[in-house]
Design an enzyme around this catalytic site. Structure first.
Site, PDB file in Angstrom:
ATOM      1  N   GLU A  13       8.335   2.380   7.891  1.00 10.74           N
ATOM      2  CA  GLU A  13       8.369   1.353   6.844  1.00 10.74           C
ATOM      3  C   GLU A  13       7.933   1.924   5.497  1.00 10.74           C
ATOM      4  OE1 GLU A  13       9.954  -1.207   7.688  1.00 10.74           O
ATOM      5  OE2 GLU A  13       9.854  -0.771   9.838  1.00 10.74           O
ATOM      6  N   ASN A  56       9.465  -5.082   3.421  1.00 11.61           N
ATOM      7  CA  ASN A  56       9.354  -5.793   2.134  1.00 11.61           C
ATOM      8  C   ASN A  56       8.575  -4.921   1.152  1.00 11.61           C
ATOM      9  OD1 ASN A  56      10.338  -8.131   3.539  1.00 11.61           O
ATOM     10  ND2 ASN A  56       8.285  -8.320   4.376  1.00 11.61           N
ATOM     11  N   ALA A 110       9.306  -4.651  12.502  1.00  9.06           N
ATOM     12  CA  ALA A 110       8.641  -4.606  11.209  1.00  9.06           C
ATOM     13  C   ALA A 110       9.687  -4.768  10.123  1.00  9.06           C
ATOM     14  CB  ALA A 110       7.917  -3.274  11.039  1.00  9.06           C
ATOM     15  N   GLU A 122      18.692   3.296   7.217  1.00  9.09           N
ATOM     16  CA  GLU A 122      17.931   3.263   8.465  1.00  9.09           C
ATOM     17  C   GLU A 122      17.900   4.611   9.177  1.00  9.09           C
ATOM     18  OE1 GLU A 122      15.894   1.217   9.002  1.00  9.09           O
ATOM     19  OE2 GLU A 122      16.522  -0.621   8.020  1.00  9.09           O
TER      20      GLU A 122
END
Ligand SMILES: *[C@@H]1O[C@H](CO)[C@@H](O)[C@H](O)[C@H]1NC(C)=O
Ligand SMILES: *[C@@H]1O[C@H](CO)[C@@H](O)[C@H](O)[C@H]1NC(C)=O
Ligand SMILES: *[C@@H]1O[C@H](CO)[C@@H](O)[C@H](O)[C@H]1NC(C)=O
Ligand SMILES: *[C@@H]1O[C@H](CO)[C@@H](O)[C@H](O)[C@H]1NC(C)=O
Ligand SMILES: *[C@@H]1O[C@H](CO)[C@@H](O)[C@H](O)[C@H]1NC(C)=O
Ligand SMILES: *[C@@H]1O[C@H](CO)[C@@H](O)[C@H](O)[C@H]1NC(C)=O
Ligand SMILES: [Zn+2]
EC number: 3.4.11.-
Length: 933
Positions: free
Chosen positions: A385, A352, A349, A407
């Site tokens: 996300e 954005n 994934a 991350e």
């Protein structure tokens, strides 16, 4: 990018407040240790004898450097793109575009460097761009322009200097290929109702925005983007912002424009180029408004939305957004949240901003065919996300060397968000399997590296893509979890507990954290209950390995130890200094909140083992899993005797919980891979058959002879383990079951009665036991699958066959995108390599085609590390080691891209296994023989 408890309501709130404290600390930390690093830079470079990456070619020309100079800073871009979803006269799919960027001159310069890769720029009066001054400023004329392909710049040299404080407008027109390369602006194809559909989509992270339009393509170069997309009427265009207008038959200076629509999007927030996204498709969506009026939409193929495969994602998005708003104490930063499932997508994934992209398996859930494991993957990936919408997107690291913060943090909080959405799923406990233990596996090698890298160590696109690794994600998550856990009790304590004789104690959070962040690896803490001594040592799987990388902290850590004595929780201590009387057991790293392994004196190991066998439930579930994992790894490192590690599996006869079984299975799988070509295998099988039989029978009973699944979420995972281990060790009745289910399905393909949870196991066993007929049936079903999760189960099961020609043909299929999607090629090779018959075939295949893969995916691709890891996973003989070294030598010129480290790790692991086997094979054989008798 995304990479796979029950807690009461008021506890959840408490956890949230504490987490918020941790968040503030983490942000403060990132600032502090950035400063720290630059302060220590000189000291560090002296201490570091061997840089992990080759130093970039030194050159004095700015265009030979991978980093942009600090002379210009972009303010906003106006970008218009027009993707063509049909081939042009040359048989090529292309897009055209115009783009302008307003930038401010920060320092006097006569040079403009802007990233541009694989774009054909229109020439105006002999130059590839036009430059004008804004607000009455006159821009100097362009002297010359050219492309610096190594560093991916459009270089513009000017006749005169740009003036500091003044704004300029740089304009370009260009054509690019809309290739199927999964990078930048690319195309994806899929079949719907027998018709081939084409969509245009993007993947910009890390360095591909420059392939869509010329831009200052560094995360620190934030700007506002005004985006316009031109597309065929009837298709939908999406981007980061909400659309503000849609015009049919727009008047364009881009060429003929019948039947076109122009969609204009509102200006974005100031953001990094790697978070830009565009999509043109005929997808459809379902939507909802959250409590604050934010529009939430799930987009996918029409068929998938009609089949309601987007419902689950829509259901969980709202609670997850709500959770993070509270957690960050900040409203969702945008006015809409789109999430889209793409048929071709390289990573799991991509976050954005405002338009998150997923592989179909990470977003779409079909209750009839998806397993509960698929559902768990969706909730964790969506949570990951969405966590980035704040941390990563709103607050962004300046350069990729600090990717771990971005991350690691998202990988840590994804479990908190998922836990909020699915409070009965025990999500927080599962982090030890998916983060801690996977991080340990690579961080115990000398080829590991610290979480944080020096800025100047990370330059080229392949160095950047190599940062997307287990250390950044999983070690990052585990270390941040440890931080948040010790902060809860002890922000004060850290300052208060100061000088106990003989032990060094921490002074401040950042002092403590520096040791975990700036040096690689982790400690094994040894507790000797005879003397009360506690000591630590850098844990390395290969005991005689020499660490090249010096650490200014001498591989010592400040270790927060939570512990338990004879079933009683004790106060957390920074280092334990209590003597414990002989017949009590102690257990350290309670609830596995710390990032370290634990070893004990033999007496304490014995007491723990007898506690496990007499009443294992006194020891928390995650600690039972960790005792297994620690023991096996300590044995692999020759710190304890392997027979002691094997004895930790004896209590499994009574174990019914998922996490300890999964930990056991992973370690035993490692043994399978070491021994399945030797005489140890038979004895090992016999022992495991004995151990898993009660579990198999237990699930047979509670599931009415395998006709239902248990209601508990993780119990469903354990049921899968029971079936798969029982079948692979030959427990009576197991293979008959799976074969009969599969046969029934083959007789009536439209009606698949196998429970979705059990399908992977059943398919794999039936195809392994069968021949071409079963394989071809599986292949047909794979091609027909309309749900991605189902397709993955079949694709991995097809690799289970024992028939070499079928495996070889399957390998060939990975080079044909009509048969195996490009996004799935390398994982398919990995599945084949995990099969004992397939492994040598896959290795030969990868060696023979290395050049091809490298060209196909591009040197910046991050897939190579997984590919190398998978095909070399079983290596344990001197012959295989020599082949590995040969491979390294033969392809030195082509290089290994993101696989450079993985190759180093493979060589190190194989070397360690060879040594280990020398002294341990015989005792292992004897132990299995005696235990299976
Ligand atoms: C860029 O686009 C914005 C929004 O459409 C517009 O207001 C602005 O004038 C454009 N800038 C230039 C230099 O064309
Ligand atoms: C860009 O130019 C090169 C060289 O002329 C040509 O081979 C290529 O097809 C062009 N690409 C596009 C997308 O037009
Ligand atoms: C989504 O939520 C609705 C309403 O609570 C529920 O009926 C439905 O079963 C849920 N769908 C899925 C796939 O979880
Ligand atoms: C942030 O916290 C303050 C104080 O607790 C609260 O009043 C405010 O509503 C919170 N803001 C958000 C967006 O949650
Ligand atoms: C490990 O223990 C076994 C059985 O107790 C013993 O035979 C063997 O020699 C030990 N191995 C080592 C390396 O100490
Ligand atoms: C369970 O199912 C299998 C196959 O469907 C059958 O052969 C077996 O007799 C059943 N066992 C019991 C106890 O019902
Ligand atoms: Zn991420």
């Amino acid at each position: 990018m995304g990479k796979g408890y029950y807690i009461s309501k008021h506890l959840a709130t408490a956890a949230m407040v504490l987490a918020a404290i941790a968040l503030v600390t983490i942000i403060a930390l990132s600032v502090v240790y950035n400063r720290e690093k630059s302060k220590n830079a000189a000291k560090f470079s002296k201490a570091t004898t061997l840089p992990v990456f080759p130093t970039p070619k030194t050159s004095n020309e700015p265009w030979d450097k991978y980093r942009l100079p600090d002379t210009l800073s972009p303010q906003y871009y106006n970008v218009t793109l027009w993707p063509r979803l049909v081939k042009n006269a040359n048989g090529m799919y292309i897009f055209t575009g115009i783009s302008g960027v307003m930038f401010t001159c920060e320092k006097k310069t006569d040079l403009i460097l802007i990233h541009s890769n694989k774009l054909n720029l229109t020439v105006f009066k002999g130059h590839h761009a036009k430059l004008t001054g804004l607000s009455g400023v006159t821009a100097p004329a362009i002297k010359t322009t050219w492309f610096q392909s190594e560093t991916q710049y459009l270089v513009i040299q000017l006749e005169g200097k740009l003036k500091p404080g003044k704004d300029y407008w740089l304009y370009t027109e260009f054509t690019g290929e809309l290739a199927d390369d999964l990078e930048g602006f690319y195309r994806s194809e899929y079949m719907e109702n027998g018709e081939k559909k084409i969509i245009a989509i993007t993947q910009m992270q890390a360095t591909y925005a420059r392939k869509a339009f010329p831009c200052f393509d560094e995360p620190g170069m934030k700007a506002v983007f005004h985006i316009t997309l031109i597309h065929d009427r009837g298709t939908t265009a999406l981007s980061n912002s909400q659309e503000i207008s849609k015009t049919n038959n727009p008047s364009l200076n881009l060429g003929p424009h019948n039947c076109l629509t122009e969609t204009i999007f509102g200006p974005t927030k100031r953001m990094s180029t790697y978070l830009i996204a565009f999509v043109v498709s005929d997808f459809t969506y379902i939507d909802a408004k959250d409590k604050k009026g934010v529009l939430v939409r799930i987009w996918a193929r029409k068929k998938a939305i009609e089949d309601r495969q987007g419902d689950y994602a829509l259901n969980i998005t709202q609670p997850i957004l709500e959770f993070f708003e509270k957690y960050y104490n900040t409203s969702y930063p945008l006015s809409k949240s789109d999430q889209i499932a793409l048929p071709d997508f390289n990573s799991g994934a991509m976050e954005n901003w405002g338009l998150v992209a997923y592989r179909e398996t990470a977003l779409l859930y079909d209750p009839r065919t998806s397993a509960n494991g698929n559902k768990q993957r969706i909730v964790t990936v969506v949570s990951h996300e969405l966590a980035h919408m704040w941390f990563g997107n709103l607050v962004t690291v300046k350069w990729w060397n600090d990717l771990w913060l971005n991350e690691g943090f998202a990988s840590y909080v994804e479990y908190l968000g998922a836990d909020y959405a699915e409070p009965t799923w025990n999500m927080k406990d599962q982090t030890i399997l998916y983060d801690l233990q996977s991080a340990f596996a690579v961080d115990s090698l000398t080829s590991s590296h610290p979480l944080s890298r020096k800025e100047e160590e990370v330059n080229t696109p392949s160095e950047i893509s190599e940062m997307f690794n287990t250390i950044s994600y999983s070690k990052g998550a585990a270390v941040l979890k440890m931080l948040s856990e010790f902060l809860t009790e002890s922000v004060l304590r850290i300052h208060a507990v100061d000088q106990t004789p003989g032990i060094k104690l921490p002074y401040s959070v950042h002092e403590i954290m520096n040791r975990w962040i700036l040096q690689m690896g982790f400690p094994v803490v040894t507790i000797d209950t005879r003397t009360g001594n506690v000591s630590q040592k850098h844990f390395l799987l290969e005991p005689e390995a020499v660490v090249d990388r010096k650490s200014e902290f001498n591989y010592e850590w400040f270790v927060p130890i939570k512990w338990m004595k004879k079933g009683q929780v004790q106060d957390q201590l920074w280092l334990l200094q209590k003597s414990v009387s002989k017949n009590e057991w102690v257990l350290a790293n309670l609830h596995v909140s710390g990032y370290f392994r634990v070893n004990y004196d033999l007496g304490n190991w014995e007491r723990l083992l007898s506690q496990l066998e007499s009443n294992h439930q006194v020891i928390p579930v995650v600690n039972r899993a960790q005792i297994l994992d620690d023991a096996f790894n300590l044995a692999r490192a020759s710190i304890i005797n392997i027979t002691l590690a094997l004895r930790t599996t004896k209590y499994l006869l009574h174990e019914r919980e998922y996490i300890p079984w999964e930990a056991a299975l992973r370690n035993l799988n490692y043994f399978f891979q070491l021994f399945d070509r030797s005489e140890v295998y038979g004895a090992m099988q016999a022992y495991l058959k004995k151990q898993v039989k009660p579990l198999f029978e237990y699930f047979g009973t509670i599931s009415s002879n395998w006709t239902t699944v248990p209601s508990g979420h993780t119990d469903q995972f354990t049921q899968i383990i029971a079936l798969s281990l029982a079948c692979s060790t030959g427990v009576e009745g197991c293979r008959e079951l799976t074969r009969s289910w599969f046969k029934k399905w083959m007789q009536n393909p439209p009606n698949n009665a196998i429970h979705p949870n059990l399908r992977s196991t059943v398919y794999c066993n039936a195809i392994a036991a069968g021949g071409a007929e079963e394989w071809n049936f599986g292949w047909q079903m794979f091609q027909k699958a309309t749900v991605a999760a189902e397709a993955v189960k079949l694709r991995s099961a097809l690799a289970c066959t024992k028939v070499p020609w079928l495996l070889n043909r399957y390998l060939e299929y990975t080079m044909n995108p009509e048969k195996i999607r490009k996004q799935d090629a390398t994982s398919t090779i990995g599945y084949i390599a995990s099969n004992i018959i397939g492994q040598p075939l896959a290795w030969d295949f990868v060696r023979a085609n290395w050049d091809y893969f490298f060209k196909l995916y591009g040197t910046g691709s991050f897939i190579f590390s997984g590919l190398i890891r998978d095909v070399t996973y079983r290596f344990c003989t001197p012959f295989e080691l020599s082949q590995l070294k040969r491979f390294q030598k033969d392809n030195a010129e082509t290089g290994f891209g993101s696989g450079t480290q993985a190759l180093q790790q493979a060589i190190e692991k194989t070397t360690a296994k060879i040594k280990w086997l020398e002294g341990n094979k015989e005792p292992v054989l004897q132990w299995f023989l005696s235990e299976s008798a």
